[in-house]
Design a protein around this motif. Sequence first.
Motif, PDB file in Angstrom:
ATOM      1  N   VAL A   3      54.092 -19.500  -9.552  1.00  0.00           N
ATOM      2  CA  VAL A   3      53.994 -18.065  -9.321  1.00  0.00           C
ATOM      3  C   VAL A   3      52.759 -17.810  -8.469  1.00  0.00           C
ATOM      4  CG1 VAL A   3      53.784 -15.831 -10.451  1.00  0.00           C
ATOM      5  CG2 VAL A   3      55.054 -17.657 -11.551  1.00  0.00           C
ATOM      6  N   PRO A   4      52.876 -17.062  -7.365  1.00  0.00           N
ATOM      7  CA  PRO A   4      51.730 -16.853  -6.499  1.00  0.00           C
ATOM      8  C   PRO A   4      50.628 -15.990  -7.102  1.00  0.00           C
ATOM      9  CG  PRO A   4      53.694 -15.820  -5.579  1.00  0.00           C
ATOM     10  CD  PRO A   4      54.098 -16.516  -6.806  1.00  0.00           C
ATOM     11  N   ALA A   5      50.921 -15.107  -8.017  1.00  0.00           N
ATOM     12  CA  ALA A   5      49.886 -14.241  -8.589  1.00  0.00           C
ATOM     13  C   ALA A   5      50.232 -13.957 -10.045  1.00  0.00           C
ATOM     14  CB  ALA A   5      49.783 -12.943  -7.818  1.00  0.00           C
ATOM     15  N   THR A   6      49.306 -14.260 -10.944  1.00  0.00           N
ATOM     16  CA  THR A   6      49.555 -14.007 -12.355  1.00  0.00           C
ATOM     17  C   THR A   6      48.557 -13.026 -12.949  1.00  0.00           C
ATOM     18  OG1 THR A   6      48.222 -15.931 -12.953  1.00  0.00           O
ATOM     19  CG2 THR A   6      50.612 -16.255 -12.768  1.00  0.00           C
ATOM     20  N   THR A   7      47.660 -12.503 -12.143  1.00  0.00           N
ATOM     21  CA  THR A   7      46.725 -11.509 -12.646  1.00  0.00           C
ATOM     22  C   THR A   7      46.892 -10.213 -11.867  1.00  0.00           C
ATOM     23  OG1 THR A   7      44.973 -12.255 -11.161  1.00  0.00           O
ATOM     24  CG2 THR A   7      45.011 -13.221 -13.368  1.00  0.00           C
ATOM     25  N   LEU A   8      46.553  -9.158 -12.520  1.00  0.00           N
ATOM     26  CA  LEU A   8      46.684  -7.820 -11.941  1.00  0.00           C
ATOM     27  C   LEU A   8      45.293  -7.300 -11.607  1.00  0.00           C
ATOM     28  CD1 LEU A   8      48.814  -5.554 -11.450  1.00  0.00           C
ATOM     29  CD2 LEU A   8      48.125  -4.651 -13.668  1.00  0.00           C
ATOM     30  N   THR A   9      45.127  -6.818 -10.382  1.00  0.00           N
ATOM     31  CA  THR A   9      43.858  -6.193 -10.007  1.00  0.00           C
ATOM     32  C   THR A   9      43.962  -4.693 -10.247  1.00  0.00           C
ATOM     33  OG1 THR A   9      44.490  -5.796  -7.713  1.00  0.00           O
ATOM     34  CG2 THR A   9      43.476  -7.937  -8.219  1.00  0.00           C
ATOM     35  N   VAL A  10      42.858  -4.013 -10.089  1.00  0.00           N
ATOM     36  CA  VAL A  10      42.855  -2.557 -10.241  1.00  0.00           C
ATOM     37  C   VAL A  10      43.778  -1.927  -9.197  1.00  0.00           C
ATOM     38  CG1 VAL A  10      41.416  -0.488 -10.182  1.00  0.00           C
ATOM     39  CG2 VAL A  10      40.569  -2.554 -11.265  1.00  0.00           C
ATOM     40  N   GLY A  11      43.842  -2.510  -8.008  1.00  0.00           N
ATOM     41  CA  GLY A  11      44.737  -2.003  -6.968  1.00  0.00           C
ATOM     42  C   GLY A  11      46.194  -2.141  -7.375  1.00  0.00           C
ATOM     43  N   GLY A  69      55.856 -12.825  -9.258  1.00  0.00           N
ATOM     44  CA  GLY A  69      54.545 -13.194  -8.720  1.00  0.00           C
ATOM     45  C   GLY A  69      54.328 -12.633  -7.327  1.00  0.00           C
ATOM     46  N   ALA A  70      55.367 -12.675  -6.505  1.00  0.00           N
ATOM     47  CA  ALA A  70      55.258 -12.117  -5.153  1.00  0.00           C
ATOM     48  C   ALA A  70      55.066 -10.605  -5.201  1.00  0.00           C
ATOM     49  CB  ALA A  70      56.500 -12.471  -4.337  1.00  0.00           C
ATOM     50  N   ILE A  71      55.801  -9.922  -6.096  1.00  0.00           N
ATOM     51  CA  ILE A  71      55.629  -8.472  -6.251  1.00  0.00           C
ATOM     52  C   ILE A  71      54.199  -8.168  -6.694  1.00  0.00           C
ATOM     53  CG2 ILE A  71      56.280  -6.485  -7.685  1.00  0.00           C
ATOM     54  CD1 ILE A  71      59.172  -7.600  -7.605  1.00  0.00           C
ATOM     55  N   THR A  72      53.673  -8.954  -7.624  1.00  0.00           N
ATOM     56  CA  THR A  72      52.303  -8.751  -8.093  1.00  0.00           C
ATOM     57  C   THR A  72      51.305  -8.988  -6.965  1.00  0.00           C
ATOM     58  OG1 THR A  72      52.953  -9.449 -10.306  1.00  0.00           O
ATOM     59  CG2 THR A  72      50.607  -9.452  -9.819  1.00  0.00           C
ATOM     60  N   PHE A  73      51.510 -10.050  -6.209  1.00  0.00           N
ATOM     61  CA  PHE A  73      50.631 -10.365  -5.088  1.00  0.00           C
ATOM     62  C   PHE A  73      50.623  -9.230  -4.066  1.00  0.00           C
ATOM     63  CE2 PHE A  73      50.015 -12.312  -0.885  1.00  0.00           C
ATOM     64  CZ  PHE A  73      48.759 -12.876  -1.063  1.00  0.00           C
ATOM     65  N   LEU A  74      51.814  -8.767  -3.686  1.00  0.00           N
ATOM     66  CA  LEU A  74      51.918  -7.686  -2.705  1.00  0.00           C
ATOM     67  C   LEU A  74      51.410  -6.363  -3.265  1.00  0.00           C
ATOM     68  CD1 LEU A  74      55.374  -8.605  -1.159  1.00  0.00           C
ATOM     69  CD2 LEU A  74      53.119  -8.927  -0.129  1.00  0.00           C
ATOM     70  N   GLY A  75      51.703  -6.086  -4.538  1.00  0.00           N
ATOM     71  CA  GLY A  75      51.214  -4.859  -5.174  1.00  0.00           C
ATOM     72  C   GLY A  75      49.700  -4.834  -5.278  1.00  0.00           C
ATOM     73  N   ASN A  76      49.108  -5.994  -5.625  1.00  0.00           N
ATOM     74  CA  ASN A  76      47.641  -6.080  -5.665  1.00  0.00           C
ATOM     75  C   ASN A  76      47.053  -5.808  -4.291  1.00  0.00           C
ATOM     76  OD1 ASN A  76      47.489  -6.733  -8.398  1.00  0.00           O
ATOM     77  ND2 ASN A  76      47.394  -8.929  -8.035  1.00  0.00           N
ATOM     78  N   MET A 132      65.522   2.777  -9.431  1.00  0.00           N
ATOM     79  CA  MET A 132      65.545   1.557 -10.239  1.00  0.00           C
ATOM     80  C   MET A 132      64.715   0.459  -9.578  1.00  0.00           C
ATOM     81  SD  MET A 132      68.707  -0.053 -12.197  1.00  0.00           S
ATOM     82  CE  MET A 132      68.478  -1.330 -13.407  1.00  0.00           C
ATOM     83  N   ARG A 133      64.809   0.346  -8.260  1.00  0.00           N
ATOM     84  CA  ARG A 133      63.989  -0.646  -7.550  1.00  0.00           C
ATOM     85  C   ARG A 133      62.502  -0.374  -7.756  1.00  0.00           C
ATOM     86  NH1 ARG A 133      66.986   0.620  -2.860  1.00  0.00           N
ATOM     87  NH2 ARG A 133      68.910  -0.534  -2.928  1.00  0.00           N
ATOM     88  N   LEU A 134      62.104   0.893  -7.608  1.00  0.00           N
ATOM     89  CA  LEU A 134      60.702   1.241  -7.818  1.00  0.00           C
ATOM     90  C   LEU A 134      60.291   1.031  -9.276  1.00  0.00           C
ATOM     91  CD1 LEU A 134      60.335   4.430  -5.607  1.00  0.00           C
ATOM     92  CD2 LEU A 134      59.485   2.127  -5.144  1.00  0.00           C
ATOM     93  N   GLY A 135      61.210   1.282 -10.195  1.00  0.00           N
ATOM     94  CA  GLY A 135      60.937   1.020 -11.609  1.00  0.00           C
ATOM     95  C   GLY A 135      60.715  -0.455 -11.873  1.00  0.00           C
ATOM     96  N   ILE A 136      61.495  -1.314 -11.232  1.00  0.00           N
ATOM     97  CA  ILE A 136      61.318  -2.755 -11.397  1.00  0.00           C
ATOM     98  C   ILE A 136      59.950  -3.176 -10.870  1.00  0.00           C
ATOM     99  CG2 ILE A 136      62.128  -5.027 -10.620  1.00  0.00           C
ATOM    100  CD1 ILE A 136      65.001  -3.851 -10.754  1.00  0.00           C
ATOM    101  N   ILE A 137      59.581  -2.682  -9.694  1.00  0.00           N
ATOM    102  CA  ILE A 137      58.262  -3.013  -9.129  1.00  0.00           C
ATOM    103  C   ILE A 137      57.156  -2.534 -10.060  1.00  0.00           C
ATOM    104  CG2 ILE A 137      56.675  -2.499  -7.228  1.00  0.00           C
ATOM    105  CD1 ILE A 137      59.210  -2.419  -5.413  1.00  0.00           C
TER     106      ILE A 137
END
Length: 172
Positions: A3-11, A69-76, A132-137
């Motif tokens: 998984v590319p990202a397993t932690t969540l930043t404030v962003g 992980g990719a969603i988390t990476f991009l969301g961060n 639903m897509r935005l809810g998943i993200i």
Amino acid sequence: MNVPATTLTVGGLFVGMALPLWHISRFAIAQVKRRDPKKALDLVPLGAGMLYGGLATATTSGLIGFTTGAITFLGNGAGSLAMWGATGGTTTLSTRSNLAELSGLGNLVLLLITVAVLGAWKGIPGKAKPRMRLGIISGVLLGLSATLGGWFAAYVIPLINDAGAALVGTIA
């Protein structure tokens, strides 16, 4: 597959909270203007997507784990950029990492739920799909937060793991 990202930043937390807040605030204003109880159903796809996204965060590998992980990476990244641009603050602080993960039997249930979502996707009204897509993200991002992630770790993940064990015990 890692998984590319397993932690969540404030962003990432900002993005995860901003998506449902946008829809809920629009819903609330619409209710003030004209009271229509049927409009509450517009939030159901958002909530269903958040539940699925939060559950999907509990798997740590495979295609679903890579996607979360990719969603988390991009969301961060997107949230950090937005917060830096809007407030000038830094968002490198990691707020939370995954507390619990699904067992092999829990992953079976997640995969069955994924098959059900993909199978039903065509039948979902077109107006509901973006929510639903935005809810998943949002669910993926908030699945690593203290509140939703803690709730998933304490209640939902053990429930899904037990459901998987019961399913395999009943069928196999």
